[in-house]
Design an enzyme around this catalytic site. Structure first.
Site, short mmCIF file in Angstrom:
data_model
loop_
_atom_site.label_atom_id
_atom_site.label_comp_id
_atom_site.label_asym_id
_atom_site.label_seq_id
_atom_site.Cartn_x
_atom_site.Cartn_y
_atom_site.Cartn_z
N GLY A 1 0.89 -1.27 0.10
CA GLY A 1 0.05 -0.10 -0.07
C GLY A 1 0.74 1.37 -0.12
O GLY A 1 1.87 1.44 -0.89
N SER B 1 5.90 -5.17 -1.30
CA SER B 1 5.81 -3.84 -1.54
C SER B 1 6.22 -3.02 -0.64
O SER B 1 7.15 -2.85 -0.09
CB SER B 1 4.22 -3.55 -2.32
OG SER B 1 4.20 -2.08 -2.79
N ALA B 2 5.26 -2.08 0.04
CA ALA B 2 5.44 -1.33 1.16
C ALA B 2 5.93 -1.89 2.32
O ALA B 2 6.81 -1.68 3.06
CB ALA B 2 4.27 -0.39 1.47
N HIS C 1 8.66 -3.10 -7.16
CA HIS C 1 7.96 -2.68 -8.72
C HIS C 1 8.86 -2.18 -9.38
O HIS C 1 8.42 -1.07 -10.22
CB HIS C 1 6.86 -2.00 -8.54
CG HIS C 1 5.77 -2.24 -7.28
ND1 HIS C 1 4.90 -3.48 -7.45
CD2 HIS C 1 5.39 -1.86 -6.10
CE1 HIS C 1 4.17 -3.58 -6.57
NE2 HIS C 1 4.57 -2.78 -5.53
N GLU D 1 8.50 -6.89 -10.94
CA GLU D 1 7.49 -7.67 -10.90
C GLU D 1 7.54 -9.20 -10.57
O GLU D 1 8.14 -9.89 -11.66
CB GLU D 1 6.10 -7.09 -11.58
CG GLU D 1 5.85 -5.74 -11.67
CD GLU D 1 5.27 -5.27 -10.40
OE1 GLU D 1 6.25 -5.34 -9.25
OE2 GLU D 1 4.06 -4.84 -10.01
#
Length: 232
Positions: A87, A117-118, A154, A189
């Site tokens: 997020g 991700s985060a 990413h 990715e």
């Protein structure tokens, strides 16, 4: 020896496959049947986020909502495994610092850590290589340092056909190295980094390694990156 670490670039694999479909095997191996406390603070709707991840991972993983605990900091301080979702990294760091979860994780180095991700950004020394907008002041950029290098989830390669005139991801990482010395792994990715004891390997997809004043290096699936665990 600190707990093992699994750092995913993303939860949604390329090509429209189901969430975490690209990483089910490594997730099952890494989590190993442990109760897993899910940290949903990178998104606004915590209940919806936990439900989405729980459906995606299935019944084989015992996912528990940390935000429902009366004292999440105390819970995480005794946790055997944690999964920090993606997020907005600024919101995530703001909330885990405010709630004492950041200190709880620091006090529990044996906790097996998974980030996406985060959540991957949070495992780095700082959050300075996130892609996110600063929607809130996180009260400082220092993070968990579960690994001694930085990750850019990413990671996007320059597109020669694009009309975009802003900085490429590579140029932004070069800017980071104008002010900071830590190596940066650009995770494309579908890629992840998995540390077990003193071993670090790249899985899922290729990546790109950036070091200050050096030419970037391509990394292949299966590459042994254990040397990155020893700060230079």
């Amino acid at each position: 020896m600190p707990g093992d670490v699994l750092l995913l670039s993303n939860s949604r694999p390329p090509g429209g496959a189901a969430p975490f479909a690209h990483a089910r095997e490594i997730l099952a191996s890494h989590l190993g049947g442990r109760p897993v406390w899910f940290v949903p603070y990178a998104r606004a709707d915590h209940d919806d986020y936990v439900a989405w991840v729980s459906r995606a991972l299935g019944q084989d993983i015992d996912l528990r909502p940390l935000h429902r605990e009366p004292d999440p900091a105390a819970t995480i301080a005794d946790a055997r495994a944690v999964f920090v979702g993606g997020g907005n990294t600024f919101r995530l760091l703001h909330d885990v610092r405010r709630l004492g979860i950041l200190d709880g994780l620091r006090a529990n180095p044996d906790c097996r850590y998974t980030g996406s991700s985060a959540g991957t950004n949070l495992a780095c020394p700082t959050m300075r290589t996130t892609n996110d907008m600063p929607i809130v002041d996180p009260g400082g950029f220092d993070a968990l340092a579960r690994v001694p290098f930085q990750v850019n989830p990413h990671y996007l390669d320059p597109d020669p056909t694009s009309t975009h005139q802003g900085e490429t991801r590579e140029e932004r990482i070069v800017e980071f190295h104008e002010m900071n010395p830590e190596p940066v792994v650009g995770l494309r990715e579908g890629a992840w980094l998995h540390r077990t004891d003193d071993t670090l390997r790249l899985g899922g997809n290729t990546a790109r390694l950036f070091r200050r004043d050096e030419t970037p290096v391509e990394l292949a699936v299966g590459d042994d990156l254990s040397w990155l665990l020893t700060p230079s």
